[in-house]
Design a protein around this motif. Structure first.
Motif, PDB file in Angstrom:
ATOM      1  N   LEU A   1       0.892  -1.050   0.024  1.00 54.17           N
ATOM      2  CA  LEU A   1      -0.020   0.045   0.125  1.00 54.17           C
ATOM      3  C   LEU A   1       0.995   1.447   0.033  1.00 54.17           C
ATOM      4  O   LEU A   1       1.986   1.203   0.693  1.00 54.17           O
ATOM      5  CB  LEU A   1      -0.832   0.167   1.180  1.00 54.17           C
ATOM      6  N   SER A   2       0.516   2.290  -0.687  1.00 54.62           N
ATOM      7  CA  SER A   2       1.216   3.482  -0.864  1.00 54.62           C
ATOM      8  C   SER A   2       0.375   4.688  -1.467  1.00 54.62           C
ATOM      9  O   SER A   2      -0.768   4.291  -1.794  1.00 54.62           O
ATOM     10  CB  SER A   2       2.546   3.033  -1.625  1.00 54.62           C
ATOM     11  N   CYS A   3       1.013   5.836  -1.289  1.00 58.54           N
ATOM     12  CA  CYS A   3      -0.088   7.088  -1.727  1.00 58.54           C
ATOM     13  C   CYS A   3      -0.300   7.021  -3.293  1.00 58.54           C
ATOM     14  O   CYS A   3      -1.354   7.799  -3.695  1.00 58.54           O
ATOM     15  CB  CYS A   3       0.748   8.162  -1.330  1.00 58.54           C
ATOM     16  N   ARG A   4       0.707   6.347  -4.210  1.00 57.12           N
ATOM     17  CA  ARG A   4       0.458   6.242  -5.590  1.00 57.12           C
ATOM     18  C   ARG A   4       0.532   7.558  -6.259  1.00 57.12           C
ATOM     19  O   ARG A   4       0.344   7.763  -7.587  1.00 57.12           O
ATOM     20  CB  ARG A   4      -1.139   5.744  -5.897  1.00 57.12           C
ATOM     21  N   THR A   5       1.025   8.747  -5.685  1.00 56.55           N
ATOM     22  CA  THR A   5       1.105  10.116  -6.343  1.00 56.55           C
ATOM     23  C   THR A   5       2.517  10.635  -6.250  1.00 56.55           C
ATOM     24  O   THR A   5       2.887  11.719  -7.006  1.00 56.55           O
ATOM     25  CB  THR A   5       0.019  10.953  -5.851  1.00 56.55           C
ATOM     26  N   CYS A   6       3.157  10.136  -5.148  1.00 54.86           N
ATOM     27  CA  CYS A   6       4.589  10.871  -5.120  1.00 54.86           C
ATOM     28  C   CYS A   6       5.650  10.300  -5.996  1.00 54.86           C
ATOM     29  O   CYS A   6       5.380   9.698  -6.910  1.00 54.86           O
ATOM     30  CB  CYS A   6       5.213  10.582  -3.442  1.00 54.86           C
ATOM     31  N   ASP A   7       6.778  11.062  -5.985  1.00 51.36           N
ATOM     32  CA  ASP A   7       7.527  10.752  -7.418  1.00 51.36           C
ATOM     33  C   ASP A   7       8.194   9.281  -7.189  1.00 51.36           C
ATOM     34  O   ASP A   7       8.628   8.786  -8.066  1.00 51.36           O
ATOM     35  CB  ASP A   7       9.076  11.618  -6.872  1.00 51.36           C
ATOM     36  N   PHE A   8       8.263   8.893  -5.796  1.00 50.50           N
ATOM     37  CA  PHE A   8       8.712   7.349  -5.686  1.00 50.50           C
ATOM     38  C   PHE A   8       7.640   6.431  -6.343  1.00 50.50           C
ATOM     39  O   PHE A   8       7.864   5.511  -7.243  1.00 50.50           O
ATOM     40  CB  PHE A   8       9.066   6.871  -4.162  1.00 50.50           C
ATOM     41  N   CYS A   9       6.368   6.678  -6.190  1.00 48.87           N
ATOM     42  CA  CYS A   9       5.238   5.841  -6.508  1.00 48.87           C
ATOM     43  C   CYS A   9       5.174   5.851  -7.988  1.00 48.87           C
ATOM     44  O   CYS A   9       4.816   4.790  -8.463  1.00 48.87           O
ATOM     45  CB  CYS A   9       3.806   6.322  -5.769  1.00 48.87           C
ATOM     46  N   VAL A  10       5.255   7.044  -8.687  1.00 53.35           N
ATOM     47  CA  VAL A  10       4.976   7.296  -9.819  1.00 53.35           C
ATOM     48  C   VAL A  10       6.290   6.674 -10.975  1.00 53.35           C
ATOM     49  O   VAL A  10       6.255   6.804 -11.993  1.00 53.35           O
ATOM     50  CB  VAL A  10       4.684   8.707 -10.391  1.00 53.35           C
TER      51      VAL A  10
ATOM     52  N   PHE B   1       9.634   2.821  -1.510  1.00 49.62           N
ATOM     53  CA  PHE B   1      10.168   3.965  -1.107  1.00 49.62           C
ATOM     54  C   PHE B   1       9.348   5.203  -0.546  1.00 49.62           C
ATOM     55  O   PHE B   1       9.764   5.905   0.233  1.00 49.62           O
ATOM     56  CB  PHE B   1      11.290   4.610  -1.737  1.00 49.62           C
ATOM     57  N   CYS B   2       7.927   4.975  -0.571  1.00 46.15           N
ATOM     58  CA  CYS B   2       6.794   6.144  -0.500  1.00 46.15           C
ATOM     59  C   CYS B   2       6.812   6.127   1.091  1.00 46.15           C
ATOM     60  O   CYS B   2       6.971   5.107   1.815  1.00 46.15           O
ATOM     61  CB  CYS B   2       5.677   5.412  -1.103  1.00 46.15           C
ATOM     62  N   ARG B   3       6.681   7.457   1.432  1.00 49.22           N
ATOM     63  CA  ARG B   3       6.659   7.707   3.125  1.00 49.22           C
ATOM     64  C   ARG B   3       5.362   7.053   3.683  1.00 49.22           C
ATOM     65  O   ARG B   3       5.245   6.821   4.833  1.00 49.22           O
ATOM     66  CB  ARG B   3       6.549   9.091   3.327  1.00 49.22           C
TER      67      ARG B   3
HETATM   68 ZN    ZN Z   1       4.120   7.307  -2.772  1.00 52.18          ZN
END
Ligand code: ZN
Length: 352
Positions: free
Chosen positions: A98-107, A113-115
């Motif tokens: 599970l992650s935010c799907r919008t940060c630089d790492f996710c995209v 690496f997502c916070r």
């Molecule tokens: Zn993220």
């Protein structure tokens, strides 16, 4: 609905098979009727409690499920599910990252690496994991169940499959002809690692703890199996590799096996590690690290695309599920006890 819940850390006696409210999908989530759920060592770490990790109570473990989509959130359009649209009645498995799907790492495919990165059914909660009759999941985490697998088979695979795939394919970049030393050769991760090595033309060298497990590893296609109960691991690796050592060591055991892993690793070799089930404080003699110019690689779960690639290999028949036994969901406690006693070859699966 029924679920296996615990509200404090402890032995298997803290697990309670009981009724909790059925979850409702948020706008971007789907509701899945669980047909089968996999067991992982994470379930046991969460139950026992790990230093530095806060488990959210009441907690339902379980990071692997296979099931049928029972309802869609209001904003679920079907994108993210291959070329077809996601619909009620689809048979699915889940990617538990599970992650935010919008940060630089996710995209950029680096969601680990997502916070906000968490492993579903391990670090999520309250309740929420797969050891229950229904779960909700972000639609983006849902993938089609390989059509050649039963729900029990499909539920046994994603977490260990994607972890082993990232370790060997993405991080260690396994090559044809390479020798790969694999700890826990007939465990959940080990059985996937053996098959991935064979698929890429490498030679898996699984380490197992008994003569009976040697047979299981051979059945999966390993030619060189080491029985650590009767053989010296480093000496065997040297014999198998013509004194060179392993090109890759597949580590998830940690403290107890680390010095052996380093000694068995070839000059210039790669050691890839995704866990430390025997302890975190592994000792490395740095003189050998620099002289031999060895490479230490960390790895954690995988991204969704890596799971997707691995599932294509499953659908093509190159990687097969390895199930030790299927238990009723009410028997999670016995499943965990078998795993803690190292009595399991492959995976335990629960059926609601
Ligand atoms: Zn993220």
């Amino acid at each position: 609905m029924k679920a296996v819940v615990f509200e404090e850390h402890g032995g298997t006696e803290v697990l309670s098979y009981t009724d909790i409210p059925e979850p409702e999908p948020g706008p971007y989530e789907v509701l899945i009727e669980v047909k089968a759920a996999g067991a992982n060592f994470n379930d046991i770490w969460a139950r026992r409690g790990m230093p530095g990790m806060k488990v959210i109570f009441p907690h339902v473990s379980g990071s692997d499920v296979s099931g049928v989509v029972a309802a869609l959130g209001s904003e679920v359009t079907g994108t993210g599910f291959g070329s077809s649209s996601l619909q009620v009645g689809d048979e699915v498995v889940v990617h538990p990252g599970l992650s935010c799907r919008t940060c630089d790492f996710c995209v950029t495919g680096q969601e680990f690496f997502c916070r906000q990165f968490r492993i579903w059914g391990f670090q999520s909660g309250p309740n929420d994991g797969g050891h229950s009759e229904y779960v909700t999941m972000p639609a983006v985490n849902v993938l089609p169940k390989p059509s050649n697998l039963s729900h029990e088979e499909a539920a046994s695979m994603p977490l260990v499959l994607e972890t082993a795939w990232r370790m060997l394919v993405s991080r260690a970049k396994v090559q044809p002809g390479e020798h790969v030393l694999i700890w826990g050769g007939v465990g959940g991760l080990g059985t996937m690692a053996i098959q991935i090595c064979r698929m890429f033309g490498a030679n898996p060298i699984p380490v197992v703890g008994s003569a009976q497990k040697v047979a299981k590893a051979e059945q999966l296609g390993a030619v060189n199996v080491i029985d650590r109960s009767s053989q010296d691991v480093v000496a065997e690796v040297k014999a198998i590799t013509g004194k060179a050592g392993a090109d890759i060591v597949f580590e998830h055991s940690g403290q107890e096996t680390w010095p052996t892993s380093m000694a068995a690793l070839r000059w210039g070799g790669r050691l890839v590690v995704c866990g430390a089930s025997t302890g975190f404080e592994a000792v490395t003699d740095l003189r050998f690290l620099w002289n031999k110019q060895q490479n230490l690689l960390g790895s954690h779960l995988s991204n969704k695309a890596e799971l997707s690639a691995a599932l294509r290999a499953v659908e093509a028949g190159s990687i097969k599920p390895v199930i030790d036994r299927v238990l009723p969901l009410s028997d999670v406690a016995s499943g965990q006890q078998l795993m803690e006693d190292l009595q399991v070859q492959g995976k335990v699966v629960y059926v609601p």
